[in-house]
Design a protein around this motif. Structure first.
Motif, PDB file in Angstrom:
ATOM      1  N   SER A 256       0.833  -1.209   0.000  1.00 16.76           N
ATOM      2  CA  SER A 256       0.000   0.000   0.000  1.00 16.76           C
ATOM      3  C   SER A 256       0.864   1.254   0.000  1.00 16.76           C
ATOM      4  CB  SER A 256      -0.917   0.001   1.213  1.00 16.76           C
ATOM      5  OG  SER A 256      -0.159  -0.012   2.415  1.00 16.76           O
ATOM      6  N   ILE A 257       0.286   2.332  -0.484  1.00 14.83           N
ATOM      7  CA  ILE A 257       0.949   3.629  -0.457  1.00 14.83           C
ATOM      8  C   ILE A 257       0.279   4.501   0.593  1.00 14.83           C
ATOM      9  CG2 ILE A 257       1.711   3.520  -2.844  1.00 14.83           C
ATOM     10  CD1 ILE A 257      -0.672   5.142  -3.668  1.00 14.83           C
ATOM     11  N   ASP A 258       0.973   5.553   1.028  1.00 12.69           N
ATOM     12  CA  ASP A 258       0.503   6.363   2.150  1.00 12.69           C
ATOM     13  C   ASP A 258      -0.009   7.716   1.671  1.00 12.69           C
ATOM     14  OD1 ASP A 258       1.275   4.369   3.935  1.00 12.69           O
ATOM     15  OD2 ASP A 258       3.305   5.188   4.089  1.00 12.69           O
ATOM     16  N   LEU A 259      -1.079   8.190   2.330  1.00  9.58           N
ATOM     17  CA  LEU A 259      -1.618   9.530   2.107  1.00  9.58           C
ATOM     18  C   LEU A 259      -1.301  10.360   3.337  1.00  9.58           C
ATOM     19  CD1 LEU A 259      -3.385  11.416   0.322  1.00  9.58           C
ATOM     20  CD2 LEU A 259      -5.351  10.633   1.645  1.00  9.58           C
ATOM     21  N   GLU A 260      -0.616  11.487   3.147  1.00  4.92           N
ATOM     22  CA  GLU A 260      -0.157  12.302   4.266  1.00  4.92           C
ATOM     23  C   GLU A 260      -0.705  13.717   4.173  1.00  4.92           C
ATOM     24  OE1 GLU A 260       4.065  12.191   4.107  1.00  4.92           O
ATOM     25  OE2 GLU A 260       4.225  10.132   4.844  1.00  4.92           O
ATOM     26  N   VAL A 261      -1.033  14.282   5.329  1.00 11.37           N
ATOM     27  CA  VAL A 261      -1.442  15.679   5.454  1.00 11.37           C
ATOM     28  C   VAL A 261      -0.628  16.283   6.591  1.00 11.37           C
ATOM     29  CG1 VAL A 261      -3.300  17.281   5.976  1.00 11.37           C
ATOM     30  CG2 VAL A 261      -3.776  15.253   4.597  1.00 11.37           C
ATOM     31  N   GLY A 262       0.164  17.286   6.263  1.00 14.20           N
ATOM     32  CA  GLY A 262       0.979  17.911   7.301  1.00 14.20           C
ATOM     33  C   GLY A 262       1.943  16.944   7.949  1.00 14.20           C
ATOM     34  N   GLU A 263       2.589  16.069   7.153  1.00 13.34           N
ATOM     35  CA  GLU A 263       3.566  15.095   7.620  1.00 13.34           C
ATOM     36  C   GLU A 263       2.962  14.043   8.545  1.00 13.34           C
ATOM     37  OE1 GLU A 263       6.887  17.104   9.300  1.00 13.34           O
ATOM     38  OE2 GLU A 263       7.436  18.123   7.424  1.00 13.34           O
ATOM     39  N   HIS A 264       1.647  13.906   8.507  1.00 17.52           N
ATOM     40  CA  HIS A 264       0.970  12.874   9.301  1.00 17.52           C
ATOM     41  C   HIS A 264       0.235  11.934   8.360  1.00 17.52           C
ATOM     42  CE1 HIS A 264       1.706  14.771  13.237  1.00 17.52           C
ATOM     43  NE2 HIS A 264       1.512  15.925  12.612  1.00 17.52           N
ATOM     44  N   ARG A 265       0.447  10.639   8.539  1.00 15.97           N
ATOM     45  CA  ARG A 265      -0.267   9.662   7.729  1.00 15.97           C
ATOM     46  C   ARG A 265      -1.726   9.597   8.174  1.00 15.97           C
ATOM     47  NH1 ARG A 265       1.786   3.888   7.256  1.00 15.97           N
ATOM     48  NH2 ARG A 265       1.703   4.021   9.528  1.00 15.97           N
ATOM     49  N   ILE A 266      -2.643   9.756   7.226  1.00 14.38           N
ATOM     50  CA  ILE A 266      -4.063   9.686   7.582  1.00 14.38           C
ATOM     51  C   ILE A 266      -4.779   8.531   6.885  1.00 14.38           C
ATOM     52  CG2 ILE A 266      -4.170  12.179   7.979  1.00 14.38           C
ATOM     53  CD1 ILE A 266      -5.714  12.363   5.291  1.00 14.38           C
ATOM     54  N   ALA A 267      -4.148   7.955   5.824  1.00 13.53           N
ATOM     55  CA  ALA A 267      -4.819   6.870   5.112  1.00 13.53           C
ATOM     56  C   ALA A 267      -3.802   6.083   4.304  1.00 13.53           C
ATOM     57  CB  ALA A 267      -5.908   7.417   4.189  1.00 13.53           C
ATOM     58  N   GLN A 268      -4.205   4.866   3.904  1.00 15.74           N
ATOM     59  CA  GLN A 268      -3.412   4.016   3.038  1.00 15.74           C
ATOM     60  C   GLN A 268      -4.280   3.577   1.866  1.00 15.74           C
ATOM     61  OE1 GLN A 268      -2.243   1.038   5.948  1.00 15.74           O
ATOM     62  NE2 GLN A 268      -0.137   1.821   5.943  1.00 15.74           N
ATOM     63  N   GLY A 269      -3.633   3.231   0.762  1.00 17.92           N
ATOM     64  CA  GLY A 269      -4.406   2.815  -0.395  1.00 17.92           C
ATOM     65  C   GLY A 269      -3.537   2.193  -1.449  1.00 17.92           C
ATOM     66  N   GLU A 270      -4.080   2.094  -2.662  1.00 17.55           N
ATOM     67  CA  GLU A 270      -3.360   1.492  -3.772  1.00 17.55           C
ATOM     68  C   GLU A 270      -3.349   2.445  -4.953  1.00 17.55           C
ATOM     69  OE1 GLU A 270      -5.480  -2.083  -4.431  1.00 17.55           O
ATOM     70  OE2 GLU A 270      -7.315  -1.112  -5.129  1.00 17.55           O
TER      71      GLU A 270
END
Length: 302
Positions: A256-270
């Motif tokens: 999975s790849i990571d979704l970040e907002v403000g250097e914080h991971r908030i979600a994972q996906g493909e």
């Protein structure tokens, strides 16, 4: 903070001009038909500008004073249910009152409490609310699919709560002959019916039901980053990079790849391909990281 008096007419008009579009949307949502609110002139309040008819009164409590918004029934813009709303209708009117209070009054006079309901006579209601020579008003022309009319914003209303008090005279008890024992039986008062609790909301909160300050927070733009993979490299290796260089990562293409907002991971996906664009399909939303702090008590000394 300045006093909530008739002297702030210019500030109130300015606030109404800024918030009129959102106020139009709030009225349309709550009352079930598309309508547009405009801002007219401000001036001193007198009983002559208030209609002698039924209408919707929206009370906005500001500290010890209050403001009142009034929409006459003759405008044709009020739905039939507003006179005796069910729990859903009460929720709509309460939300409308809160939104209009945030949109049509200056920021330094944000209402602390809200109330909305039908009154039988707008002019008489304003008199009971204490509106007089020391009050000011702003005309708010309304137009919509079902009609048009002129709403009023009046302030200050020192006895704002009194606007909803009924003006009907109390019924006098009929005289009972004292010499008839059958008619002198004292009746026990019937217990009042229990008021049903308000319905509990379930599911995600509706954006339109949020207070105005929360909507403003949701409009803030933030940078969103998608991280395919990361790797640490020595500076000497980075300086040797050039066009055509290939960097090998330890991460598999299937991970999975990571979704970040403000250097914080908030979600994972493909990773997905949308036409000739690259995209991400969210498969997992991450909860905020929990941090536990130990509390050390004072040791007892024997």
């Amino acid at each position: 903070m300045a006093d909530f008096t008739a002297k702030i007419k210019e500030q109130v008009v300015a606030a109404c001009q800024v918030g009129k579009d959102e106020a139009s949307e709030a009225l349309s949502r709550a009352l079930g038909s598309s309508m547009t609110l405009e801002v007219g002139e401000a001036g001193a309040y007198s009983a002559a500008v208030a209609q002698e008819e039924a209408g919707l009164a929206i009370l906005l409590k500001v500290d010890l004073e209050a403001a009142v918004i009034l929409i006459p029934e003759s405008s044709g813009l009020l739905p039939d249910w507003y006179a005796a709303p069910d729990p859903t209708g009460e929720s709509k009117l309460a939300t409308l009152a809160q939104e209009l209070g945030m949109l049509l009054l200056p920021e330094e006079f944000m209402p602390l409490d809200f109330k909305a309901g039908k009154i039988e006579n707008i002019r008489a209601g304003l008199k009971k609310a204490g509106c007089g020579d020391a009050s000011a008003c702003v005309s708010l022309p309304l137009s919509g699919e079902n009609g048009s009319g002129e709403a009023l914003l009046v302030w200050p209303a020192p006895q704002g709560d009194a606007i909803f008090k009924s003006s009907a005279a109390p019924q006098q008890p009929t005289d009972t002959p004292k010499n008839d024992p059958k008619l002198n039986v004292e009746e026990k008062p019937k217990p009042a019916a229990a008021t049903p609790p308000p319905p509990q909301r379930t599911g995600a909160a509706d954006y339109h039901q949020l207070p105005n300050y929360a909507k403003s927070l949701l409009k803030i733009a933030v940078e969103v980053n998608v991280t395919l993979a990361t790797k640490k490299m020595r500076i000497s290796e980075i300086t040797e990079l050039g066009i055509g260089s290939i960097i090998q990562f330890d991460k598999s293409c299937e991970e999975s790849i990571d979704l970040e907002v403000g250097e914080h991971r908030i979600a994972q996906g493909e990773a997905v391909k949308i036409g000739d664009k690259f995209g991400m399909r969210v498969t997992n939303v991450l909860l905020p990281e929990e941090r536990f702090i130990s509390i050390k008590g004072n040791r007892r000394v024997r």
